[in-house]
Design an enzyme around this catalytic site. Structure first.
Site, PDB file in Angstrom:
ATOM      1  N   SER A 152       0.842  -1.197   0.000  1.00  0.00           N
ATOM      2  CA  SER A 152       0.000   0.000   0.000  1.00  0.00           C
ATOM      3  C   SER A 152       0.873   1.241   0.000  1.00  0.00           C
ATOM      4  CB  SER A 152      -0.905   0.013   1.240  1.00  0.00           C
ATOM      5  OG  SER A 152      -1.596   1.245   1.342  1.00  0.00           O
ATOM      6  N   TYR A 165      -1.044  -0.583   9.935  1.00  0.00           N
ATOM      7  CA  TYR A 165      -1.223  -0.965   8.525  1.00  0.00           C
ATOM      8  C   TYR A 165      -0.009  -0.586   7.684  1.00  0.00           C
ATOM      9  CZ  TYR A 165      -3.631  -0.993   3.942  1.00  0.00           C
ATOM     10  OH  TYR A 165      -4.006  -1.219   2.634  1.00  0.00           O
ATOM     11  N   LYS A 169       2.464  -3.082   5.650  1.00  0.00           N
ATOM     12  CA  LYS A 169       2.523  -3.010   4.194  1.00  0.00           C
ATOM     13  C   LYS A 169       3.925  -2.714   3.684  1.00  0.00           C
ATOM     14  CE  LYS A 169      -1.676  -3.966   2.903  1.00  0.00           C
ATOM     15  NZ  LYS A 169      -1.931  -5.252   2.222  1.00  0.00           N
TER      16      LYS A 169
END
Length: 304
Positions: A152, A165, A169
């Site tokens: 991401s 997150y 990622k």
């Protein structure tokens, strides 16, 4: 769609909806046999329902394809082994792994709990490792295989409220590169995609300000189906020389993302002291410093 992956067996994790579903459908349309993995949990990871995975399997079968459902969790090493075993049991081999499963538990860092950090890293980073490691053995034995991992721009560039997150990622990017390096001699390739697409996870982004609302409306234009063509193409035999790369897909745009490399250097023959670092090194390097950019600060134009 041409059947560029005819006869290949692919595992798609988190394929009960969103990006994973469209990737699973596209692989089936291109001739692959698909293990549709999804535990049927909420965006934040709670609960479980076999329905989403089975519904995608039914879609694939209704279109004349071959598929089977699996509801094991990627966040558990033994369960990840069962995901890969499911491909071997149903179709006799495994050729492609799409590490797509994920959850979100967004929180500003100074408010983030250990559980919020751990649960997201466990699904994204550990999940990608567990499933990849389970597939590594058959890939090595058959002298070939393909990994596609979902990273991401929240990790590659940055974002608010997503330390868990983002860390996972960015870790996935490094994991993919290491797999590519370690397994190249066995004909195994590994690449990442950073997807821009409207999904359940993106749907949980806060929309408290006008800017946030406008951003979400732009995101809604980018459907999960836009990610699938690249995900399928990377497994084609004609892409056998593509490995260790990081791509982004934003509506009709495909980007090759940069990877960290030295930007500028300074040196002193006598070595450094804290004072010379402050008076020489940092001022000399400052012109090349990176700002505190977020993904939306870099991708500022409307998707085409």
């Amino acid at each position: 769609m041409s059947r560029i992956v005819e006869g290949k067996v692919v595992v798609v994790t988190g394929a009960g909806g969103g990006i994973g579903r469209d990737i699973a459908l596209a692989y089936a349309a291109a001739g692959a046999k698909v293990i549709v993995n999804d535990i049927g949990a909420s965006v934040s990871g709670e609960g479980g329902d076999a329905g989403p995975a089975q519904r995608v399997v039914d879609e694939i079968r209704a279109a004349g394809g071959e598929a089977a459902a699996n509801t094991d969790s990627v966040s558990d090493a033994a369960a990840a082994q069962r995901i890969v075993a499911s491909a071997l049991d149903h179709f006799g081999r495994i050729d492609v792994v799409i590490n797509n499963a994920g959850i979100l538990r967004d929180r500003f860092f100074h408010k983030m709990s250990v559980d919020e950090f751990d649960s997201v890293v466990k699904v994204h980073l550990y999940g990608s490792y567990f499933v990849s490691r389970a597939a590594a053995t058959p890939f090595k034995e058959q002298n070939g295989g393909c990994f596609v991992h979902m990273t991401s721009t929240s990790g590659l560039i940055g974002n608010f409220g997503q330390a868990n997150y983002s860390a996972a990622k960015l870790g996935i990017m490094a994991l993919s590169k290491s797999i590519a390096l370690d397994m190249q001699k066995f004909g195994v390739r590994s690449n990442c995609i950073a997807p821009f697409a409207w999904s359940r996870m993106i749907g949980s982004i806060p929309t408290e300000t006008d800017a946030e609302k406008a951003r979400v409306e732009r995101m809604k234009q980018m459907t999960p189906a836009k990610i699938a063509p690249l995900a399928v193409a990377l497994a084609a035999d004609s892409a056998a020389d593509v490995t260790g790369q990081v791509f982004a897909v934003r509506n009709n745009e495909i980007f090759l993302m940069s990877q960290p490399r030295p930007v500028r250097s300074v040196q002193r023959g006598e070595g450094w002291t804290p004072d010379t670092v402050l008076n020489h090194a940092l001022p000399a390097l400052k012109g090349s410093f990176f700002g505190l950019d977020r993904s939306s600060d870099v991708f500022t134009w409307d998707p085409v």
